[in-house]
Design an enzyme around this catalytic site. Structure first.
Site, PDB file in Angstrom:
ATOM      1  N   HIS A 107      17.865  67.927  -8.044  1.00  0.00           N
ATOM      2  CA  HIS A 107      18.045  67.320  -6.717  1.00  0.00           C
ATOM      3  C   HIS A 107      19.316  67.816  -6.029  1.00  0.00           C
ATOM      4  O   HIS A 107      19.339  68.064  -4.830  1.00  0.00           O
ATOM      5  CB  HIS A 107      18.082  65.799  -6.827  1.00  0.00           C
ATOM      6  CG  HIS A 107      16.823  65.227  -7.387  1.00  0.00           C
ATOM      7  ND1 HIS A 107      15.606  65.368  -6.766  1.00  0.00           N
ATOM      8  CD2 HIS A 107      16.577  64.537  -8.525  1.00  0.00           C
ATOM      9  CE1 HIS A 107      14.669  64.774  -7.488  1.00  0.00           C
ATOM     10  NE2 HIS A 107      15.239  64.259  -8.561  1.00  0.00           N
ATOM     11  N   HIS A 156       6.807  69.220 -12.562  1.00  0.00           N
ATOM     12  CA  HIS A 156       7.462  68.065 -11.944  1.00  0.00           C
ATOM     13  C   HIS A 156       8.669  68.500 -11.113  1.00  0.00           C
ATOM     14  O   HIS A 156       8.947  67.921 -10.057  1.00  0.00           O
ATOM     15  CB  HIS A 156       7.873  67.017 -12.982  1.00  0.00           C
ATOM     16  CG  HIS A 156       8.419  65.800 -12.291  1.00  0.00           C
ATOM     17  ND1 HIS A 156       7.603  64.859 -11.718  1.00  0.00           N
ATOM     18  CD2 HIS A 156       9.685  65.432 -11.996  1.00  0.00           C
ATOM     19  CE1 HIS A 156       8.344  63.955 -11.105  1.00  0.00           C
ATOM     20  NE2 HIS A 156       9.614  64.273 -11.263  1.00  0.00           N
ATOM     21  N   HIS A 215       9.404  61.404  -4.769  1.00  0.00           N
ATOM     22  CA  HIS A 215       7.984  61.562  -5.102  1.00  0.00           C
ATOM     23  C   HIS A 215       7.070  61.115  -3.962  1.00  0.00           C
ATOM     24  O   HIS A 215       6.068  61.779  -3.675  1.00  0.00           O
ATOM     25  CB  HIS A 215       7.647  60.814  -6.389  1.00  0.00           C
ATOM     26  CG  HIS A 215       8.496  61.227  -7.554  1.00  0.00           C
ATOM     27  ND1 HIS A 215       8.745  60.419  -8.631  1.00  0.00           N
ATOM     28  CD2 HIS A 215       9.205  62.369  -7.773  1.00  0.00           C
ATOM     29  CE1 HIS A 215       9.547  61.045  -9.477  1.00  0.00           C
ATOM     30  NE2 HIS A 215       9.846  62.231  -8.978  1.00  0.00           N
ATOM     31  N   ASP A 236       9.571  67.563  -7.243  1.00  0.00           N
ATOM     32  CA  ASP A 236      10.882  67.107  -6.768  1.00  0.00           C
ATOM     33  C   ASP A 236      11.398  67.996  -5.630  1.00  0.00           C
ATOM     34  O   ASP A 236      11.944  67.501  -4.642  1.00  0.00           O
ATOM     35  CB  ASP A 236      11.901  67.140  -7.912  1.00  0.00           C
ATOM     36  CG  ASP A 236      11.745  65.972  -8.875  1.00  0.00           C
ATOM     37  OD1 ASP A 236      11.093  64.973  -8.509  1.00  0.00           O
ATOM     38  OD2 ASP A 236      12.292  66.060  -9.997  1.00  0.00           O
TER      39      ASP A 236
END
Ligand SMILES: [Zn+2]
Length: 324
Positions: free
Chosen positions: A276, A249, A91, A253
Site C-alpha cells: 500500500h 491479492h 478491496h 490491492d
C-alpha cells in the site's frame, strides 16, 4: 479490452449503481463490526465514503482520493484534518473500479470496511446485486504520459504509458518456502477481475502475529478472512484458492489503491516487493508531476468498435505520449 466498462454501459460513459446494497462484517485490523451500504451517486461524484454512526458527531465525508490517505501500514486508511476515519478501503475500491463503477457513496458505520472473506469477491457480489447503470456524462481518464518511478529500499514501483488501458504487473518475494517469488501481470477488465483476481484473499504470517497484535493490527484476523501462513503450511483447512493467491491479492490491492487517482488510469503499473505504501507513493509522484499525465475523455461519437482499435477513440493530447 473493455476499458473497465461494465456490460450494458456504453464505452466512455460514466456509470453508477442501479440500487443500493448493504453488507456487514468485521474489520480485519480493528476486529470491530461494521455495516456498509453502497449507494448510487450522480455523475462526477466519484467514490465518496460517508463515515456515520460516530456517536452524535456529524457524518464525515471523505473522497476516495490519494490526498485523503492518512496511513498505509497493512491497509489504506482515509481521513482528513480531524484524523483517520476509515481503514481498509482497498478491496471495496478495487471491486468498484474493476467492475467500472465510477460514482458511488459508501456509507460506513464503523472505523473500518469489513474484511468479509479477505477478498474482493463479496464486494463484487454486492455490486452485481445492486446492478450498474450508465450516466450521460463522459468518463474521465488519467492517461500516463511518461514513466514515474519510486524506489524504497529493495522495492520499487512505476507507472508508465500504456495506451491499452490499465495494466498491472506485480512481483512479490517473500523469504518463505510457500511463497518465494511470484509474478502476475494483467490487462484489467471486469470479467478477468471476477475470474482471476476477485477471490484472492488477504494473507499474513503466523510469525508476525504477536508483533501485529501488539501494534493494534490484525485483531479481527482469522482463517475465515485471511490466508494464514505458518512455517511450512497454510493453516486454512481449505488451502489456497489459486496456487499464486498471494501475488494475485497484491494485484487487487494495487487496483484499489490506484483507484484513488479519482479517475480511470490509462497506464501500466509495475510493483516489485511493494504494498500500500508504495502504491500510494507512486500515484502521488505521478500526480505531482503535471507533465507526466493528462485527462482524456473518449467521446461516444468516436467510440471504436473493435478491441484492437480501442486506443483510437481517445482525445489524445497534441504532443502525444510515448507509445513504444
Ligand atoms: Zn488487501
Amino acid at each position: 479490452m473493455t476499458w473497465g466498462v461494465p456490460w450494458g454501459v456504453p464505452a466512455g460513459r460514466q456509470s453508477t449503481l442501479r440500487h443500493h446494497v448493504t453488507i456487514a462484517g468485521v474489520g480485519v485490523h480493528s476486529g470491530l463490526p461494521a455495516t456498509i451500504t453502497l449507494h448510487p451517486a450522480e455523475a462526477n461524484t466519484g467514490v465518496v465514503f460517508m463515515r456515520c454512526g460516530t456517536g452524535g458527531q456529524p457524518d464525515r465525508e471523505l473522497r476516495a482520493h490519494f490526498r485523503s490517505v492518512t496511513a498505509t501500514e497493512f491497509a489504506t486508511v482515509l481521513g482528513d484534518k480531524n484524523g483517520p476515519a476509515i481503514s481498509t478501503t482497498e478491496h471495496v475500491l478495487a471491486a468498484l473500479h474493476a467492475l467500472g463503477v465510477d460514482n458511488a457513496v459508501i456509507e460506513v458505520d464503523g472505523p473500518e470496511i469489513p474484511i468479509m472473506d479477505g477478498s474482493a469477491a463479496p464486494f463484487v457480489a454486492a455490486i452485481d446485486q445492486a446492478g450498474i447503470i450508465a450516466l450521460a456524462p463522459s468518463r474521465r481518464y488519467i492517461q500516463v504520459l511518461k514513466p514515474v518511478r519510486v524506489a524504497k529500499g529493495d522495492s520499487y514501483g512505476e507507472l508508465r504509458p500504456n495506451l491499452r488501458g490499465l495494466r498491472i504487473e506485480t512481483e512479490i518475494q517473500f523469504d518463505h518456502p510457500l511463497i518465494g517469488r511470484q509474478t502476475f501481470a494483467v490487462d484489467l477488465e471486469p470479467d478477468l477481475f471476477r475470474r482471476d483476481l476477485a477471490r484472492a484473499r488477504t494473507f499474513g504470517f503466523m510469525r508476525d502475529v504477536a508483533k501485529l497484535w501488539s501494534a493494534g493490527y490484525a485483531l479481527g484476523a482469522s482463517v475465515e478472512n485471511t490466508v494464514v501462513v505458518a512455517e511450512d503450511r497454510v493453516l486454512n483447512p481449505e488451502g489456497v484458492r489459486y496456487a499464486d493467491e498471494f501475488v494475485r491479492h497484491k494485484v487487487v490491492d494495487a487496483i484499489g489503491d490506484l483507484a484513488l487517482s479519482g479517475a480511470s488510469l490509462i497506464g501500466a503499473y509495475r510493483s516489485v516487493r511493494g504494498g500500500h505504501k508504495l502504491n500510494h507513493a507512486v500515484l502521488t509522484a505521478l500526480m505531482a508531476d503535471r507533465s507526466a499525465w493528462t485527462y482524456v475523455e473518449m467521446p461516444e461519437t468516436r467510440r471504436p468498435r473493435g478491441h484492437a482499435e480501442l486506443g483510437i477513440g481517445f482525445a489524445l493530447p497534441a504532443y502525444g505520449p510515448d507509445v513504444s
